[in-house]
Design an enzyme around this catalytic site. Structure first.
Site, PDB file in Angstrom:
ATOM      1  N   GLU A 179      31.655  39.237  47.128  1.00 25.59           N
ATOM      2  CA  GLU A 179      32.879  38.764  47.781  1.00 25.59           C
ATOM      3  C   GLU A 179      34.110  39.085  46.939  1.00 25.59           C
ATOM      4  OE1 GLU A 179      33.001  37.422  50.780  1.00 25.59           O
ATOM      5  OE2 GLU A 179      30.831  37.196  51.060  1.00 25.59           O
ATOM      6  N   ASP A 180      35.186  39.495  47.587  1.00 28.38           N
ATOM      7  CA  ASP A 180      36.449  39.761  46.902  1.00 28.38           C
ATOM      8  C   ASP A 180      37.035  38.437  46.415  1.00 28.38           C
ATOM      9  OD1 ASP A 180      38.993  40.468  46.066  1.00 28.38           O
ATOM     10  OD2 ASP A 180      39.434  41.665  47.844  1.00 28.38           O
ATOM     11  N   PRO A 181      37.228  38.282  45.100  1.00 31.98           N
ATOM     12  CA  PRO A 181      37.728  37.011  44.574  1.00 31.98           C
ATOM     13  C   PRO A 181      39.257  36.908  44.560  1.00 31.98           C
ATOM     14  CG  PRO A 181      37.249  38.466  42.760  1.00 31.98           C
ATOM     15  CD  PRO A 181      36.870  39.212  44.032  1.00 31.98           C
ATOM     16  N   TYR A 182      39.944  37.906  45.087  1.00 33.66           N
ATOM     17  CA  TYR A 182      41.399  38.009  44.937  1.00 33.66           C
ATOM     18  C   TYR A 182      42.140  36.728  45.300  1.00 33.66           C
ATOM     19  CZ  TYR A 182      46.107  39.880  45.052  1.00 33.66           C
ATOM     20  OH  TYR A 182      47.434  40.082  44.818  1.00 33.66           O
TER      21      TYR A 182
END
Length: 95
Positions: A66-69
Site C-alpha cells: 500500500e502507498d503510505p503517502y
C-alpha cells in the site's frame, strides 16, 4: 529511510519503453501498476522484462504494498519492512 541509516537521493520517473528492453524484472506495488505495466509491455516488440508484484515474494504473503503517502510514520515503516522482506526473498530466489 533515515531511521534505517539509508541515504537516499530519490528521483521518480515513468517507466520507459527502453526499460522493458533493458531490465529482466520490473516489480510493482499493486494490481493497478501491474495491469498498466503489462498493458504497456504488450506494445513492446521483444519485451524481455518479467513484470510482477513485489509482494508476490513476501514470506508473510502480503501481496499488495500500500502507498503510505497519505498515512502516518507507522505506515511508512510497515511499507519499508514489507519491501525489505520482499527484496530479500526475491534476491534469495534468483541469486
Amino acid at each position: 529511510m533515515r531511521k534505517h541509516g539509508i541515504n537516499m537521493n530519490h528521483i521518480a520517473r515513468q517507466v520507459t519503453k527502453d526499460d522493458f528492453l533493458t531490465y529482466d524484472y520490473i516489480l510493482c506495488m499493486d494490481e493497478s501498476n501491474l495491469r498498466d505495466l503489462k498493458r504497456k509491455s504488450g506494445q513492446i516488440k521483444n519485451c524481455k522484462s518479467k513484470i510482477e508484484l513485489l509482494g508476490s515474494y513476501d514470506p508473510q504473503k502480503l501481496l499488495i504494498i500500500e502507498d503510505p503517502y497519505y498515512g502516518n510514520e507507522e505506515d511508512f515503516e510497515t511499507v519499508y519492512q514489507q519491501c525489505v522482506r520482499c527484496c530479500k526473498s526475491f534476491l534469495e530466489k534468483y541469486s
